[in-house]
Design an enzyme around this catalytic site. Structure first.
Site, PDB file in Angstrom:
ATOM      1  N   GLU A  16      -1.784  -0.452 -10.599  1.00  0.00           N
ATOM      2  CA  GLU A  16      -0.893   0.262 -11.524  1.00  0.00           C
ATOM      3  C   GLU A  16      -1.607   0.925 -12.695  1.00  0.00           C
ATOM      4  O   GLU A  16      -1.216   1.993 -13.148  1.00  0.00           O
ATOM      5  CB  GLU A  16       0.205  -0.670 -12.049  1.00  0.00           C
ATOM      6  CG  GLU A  16       1.255  -1.072 -11.015  1.00  0.00           C
ATOM      7  CD  GLU A  16       0.819  -2.241 -10.140  1.00  0.00           C
ATOM      8  OE1 GLU A  16      -0.304  -2.762 -10.327  1.00  0.00           O
ATOM      9  OE2 GLU A  16       1.605  -2.631  -9.250  1.00  0.00           O
ATOM     10  N   HIS A  26      10.621 -11.953  -4.172  1.00  0.00           N
ATOM     11  CA  HIS A  26      10.332 -10.556  -3.813  1.00  0.00           C
ATOM     12  C   HIS A  26      10.128 -10.454  -2.295  1.00  0.00           C
ATOM     13  O   HIS A  26       9.640 -11.394  -1.675  1.00  0.00           O
ATOM     14  CB  HIS A  26       9.066 -10.150  -4.563  1.00  0.00           C
ATOM     15  CG  HIS A  26       8.780  -8.681  -4.598  1.00  0.00           C
ATOM     16  ND1 HIS A  26       8.304  -7.994  -3.511  1.00  0.00           N
ATOM     17  CD2 HIS A  26       8.900  -7.764  -5.585  1.00  0.00           C
ATOM     18  CE1 HIS A  26       8.131  -6.724  -3.826  1.00  0.00           C
ATOM     19  NE2 HIS A  26       8.494  -6.551  -5.089  1.00  0.00           N
ATOM     20  N   ASP A  51       4.208   3.639 -12.887  1.00  0.00           N
ATOM     21  CA  ASP A  51       2.849   3.395 -12.396  1.00  0.00           C
ATOM     22  C   ASP A  51       2.770   2.961 -10.933  1.00  0.00           C
ATOM     23  O   ASP A  51       1.811   2.331 -10.516  1.00  0.00           O
ATOM     24  CB  ASP A  51       2.204   2.316 -13.272  1.00  0.00           C
ATOM     25  CG  ASP A  51       3.059   1.055 -13.344  1.00  0.00           C
ATOM     26  OD1 ASP A  51       3.906   0.864 -12.461  1.00  0.00           O
ATOM     27  OD2 ASP A  51       2.869   0.260 -14.290  1.00  0.00           O
ATOM     28  N   GLU A  77       8.192   6.871 -19.034  1.00  0.00           N
ATOM     29  CA  GLU A  77       7.426   5.639 -19.292  1.00  0.00           C
ATOM     30  C   GLU A  77       5.925   5.931 -19.248  1.00  0.00           C
ATOM     31  O   GLU A  77       5.140   5.241 -18.600  1.00  0.00           O
ATOM     32  CB  GLU A  77       7.786   4.510 -18.311  1.00  0.00           C
ATOM     33  CG  GLU A  77       7.407   3.128 -18.830  1.00  0.00           C
ATOM     34  CD  GLU A  77       7.694   2.010 -17.824  1.00  0.00           C
ATOM     35  OE1 GLU A  77       6.875   1.771 -16.922  1.00  0.00           O
ATOM     36  OE2 GLU A  77       8.751   1.366 -17.957  1.00  0.00           O
ATOM     37  N   HIS A  85       5.383 -11.227  -8.384  1.00  0.00           N
ATOM     38  CA  HIS A  85       5.125 -10.366  -7.225  1.00  0.00           C
ATOM     39  C   HIS A  85       3.837  -9.563  -7.332  1.00  0.00           C
ATOM     40  O   HIS A  85       3.501  -8.809  -6.412  1.00  0.00           O
ATOM     41  CB  HIS A  85       6.284  -9.380  -7.055  1.00  0.00           C
ATOM     42  CG  HIS A  85       6.320  -8.326  -8.123  1.00  0.00           C
ATOM     43  ND1 HIS A  85       5.580  -7.180  -8.043  1.00  0.00           N
ATOM     44  CD2 HIS A  85       6.974  -8.254  -9.302  1.00  0.00           C
ATOM     45  CE1 HIS A  85       5.798  -6.438  -9.129  1.00  0.00           C
ATOM     46  NE2 HIS A  85       6.632  -7.071  -9.904  1.00  0.00           N
ATOM     47  N   ARG A 123       0.193  -7.908  -7.250  1.00  0.00           N
ATOM     48  CA  ARG A 123      -0.922  -7.985  -6.298  1.00  0.00           C
ATOM     49  C   ARG A 123      -2.070  -8.839  -6.809  1.00  0.00           C
ATOM     50  O   ARG A 123      -2.688  -9.572  -6.035  1.00  0.00           O
ATOM     51  CB  ARG A 123      -1.481  -6.576  -6.038  1.00  0.00           C
ATOM     52  CG  ARG A 123      -0.848  -5.905  -4.868  1.00  0.00           C
ATOM     53  CD  ARG A 123      -1.122  -4.411  -4.871  1.00  0.00           C
ATOM     54  NE  ARG A 123       0.016  -3.773  -4.243  1.00  0.00           N
ATOM     55  CZ  ARG A 123       0.036  -3.332  -2.987  1.00  0.00           C
ATOM     56  NH1 ARG A 123      -1.035  -3.416  -2.243  1.00  0.00           N
ATOM     57  NH2 ARG A 123       1.122  -2.793  -2.487  1.00  0.00           N
TER      58      ARG A 123
END
Ligand code: UD1
Ligand code: UDP
Length: 383
Positions: A135, A255, A99, A121, A222, A224
């Protein structure tokens, strides 16, 4: 079969690389395939860490990462660059993963080039457009243009069917033999292939300087949607946990995204028993997951891996597209509320019954054979 199946495998970020690496190795082993590895390098250092571990040398490296890049430029650059490569390589099939922007933009580009697409996936959903951002929409769009869907679980198959994928468009460039057949397959998640490949070697973590007299809590964050206040809340919870429990240390491989690092280092740098470290290579990271007493994370991949290792996981999100591990009991959603994170960690540390009820090794995401299944399926569809 005389002609090899020219299979373009595209990825760009750390998690895609980890999850596509076992498939690349599987395709390389088989005489029927001619794998062509294309990396967008949406991530640079974190991608290279994985390429080195699995000894994969890309055939094409687009080297696209820019500091603090944005979705618009990354998407358009991937579209243009992959167009040129598809015209040169003329793949029989393009495989994308998951994604990310790399997955969505490469899938769209392959669709424009009328090349069949396999989505590894496929079918993960929260059914919430903004969560995770971007995503959820990336995977909906990648699924919409894909021809073969390699779904990790029954749940992801159901999501695909509920998204109308069964009746969806078929790629105009596909061989007729494709058109009547199944398009969705349950394969398991290749992350388990990667995990089993990696954890079998015991890794010496002494270089991290962890204290043997303390329990390790591993933290990664990490996403968003967690930038800003939610990530500050997570850091505040870390401070509360450290203050309340003298027998733990918290290890956080931070990250490389500057939106994460700015907040985390401002809040937690120099705090006693909080170790901020650079992103770990996959092998030491697996060893650290195995050693951890508790894992706190908003990562997708870690939610899939940790259950196999029998470590309780608290997910720093309100929703997950990976409900299987939650249903099995070893993963709990705690969101980003400071008090909720602190109290649930406290409960795990103080209440053995609660801890043991979550400490169970389950394998809802696969058996380590997903890559083999995917290769078999592609072969059967082309022969
Ligand atoms: C990306 C994916 C996300 C995935 C995550 C895995 C998108 C939109 N986001 O998010 O789905 O969960 O990767 O980690 O596809 N950076 C480096 N070196 C690296 C990697 C990142 O310096 O090796 C920095 C750069 O400044 C870069 C920034 O991080 O611009 C953001 O990278 P990006 O891939 O856009 O977003 P992630 O938050 O990493
Ligand atoms: N990981 C790693 N080193 C680290 C942190 C994570 O190798 O320091 C691995 C982890 O085991 C998992 C993957 O990276 O396989 C998850 O990546 P990330 O959390 O960045 O992305 P997501 O899975 O959330 O998309």
């Amino acid at each position: 079969m005389d002609k090899k199946i020219r299979t373009a495998v595209i990825f760009g970020t750390r998690p895609e690389a980890i999850k596509m690496a076992p498939l690349v190795l599987e395709l390389k082993k088989r005489a029927e395939f001619e794998p062509v590895v294309i990396v967008t390098a949406q991530h640079r250092q974190m991608l290279d860490q994985v390429l080195d571990l699995f000894e994969i040398i890309p055939d094409y490296d687009l080297n696209l990462m820019k500091p603090n890049q944005n979705l618009w430029s990354l998407t358009s650059e991937i579209l243009m660059e992959t167009k040129n490569i598809f015209e040169e390589v003329k793949p029989d099939i393009v495989l994308v993963h998951g994604d990310t922007t790399t997955a969505f933009a490469s899938a769209l580009s392959a669709f424009y080039a009328r090349v069949p697409i396999g989505h590894v996936e496929a079918g993960l959903r929260t059914f919430n457009k903004g969560y995770p951002f971007p995503e959820e929409i990336n995977r909906v769009l990648a699924d919409a243009v894909s021809d073969l869907h390699f779904a990790p679980t029954e749940g992801s198959i159901e999501n695909l069917l509920n998204s109308g994928i069964k009746e969806g468009i078929l790629n105009a460039g596909m061989d007729n033999s494709y058109q009547d057949g199944r398009r969705i397959y349950k394969t398991g998640n290749t992350v388990i292939d990667a995990l089993l490949y990696t954890v079998k070697k015991d890794f010496d973590l002494s270089y991290l300087g962890l204290r043997e007299d303390l329990k390790t809590i591993l933290l990664t964050s990490h996403r968003r949607e967690n930038f800003g206040k939610p990530l500050e809340n997570i850091c505040d919870a870390v401070l509360d946990i450290i203050k309340a429990h003298k027998d733990i240390e918290i290890v956080y491989p931070v990250h490389l995204n500057p939106n994460v690092r700015d907040i985390v280092f401002k809040k937690l740098d120099g705090v006693e028993r909080v170790k901020l470290i650079e992103p770990l290579d996959y092998a030491p990271f697996c060893a650290l997951m195995k050693k951890a007493h508790i894992i706190l994370t908003d990562s997708g991949g870690v939610q899939e891996e940790a259950p196999s290792l029998g470590v309780p996981v608290l997910v720093l999100r309100d929703e997950t597209e990976r409900p299987e591990a939650v249903h099995s009991g070893c993963v709990k959603l705690v969101g980003t509320n400071r008090e909720k994170i602190t109290s649930t960690v406290g409960q795990l540390l103080d209440d053995d019954n609660f801890y043991n009820s979550m400490k169970m090794a389950v394998n809802p995401y696969g058996d380590g054979l997903a890559s083999k299944r995917i290769a078999d399926i592609i072969l059967s569809r082309f022969s």
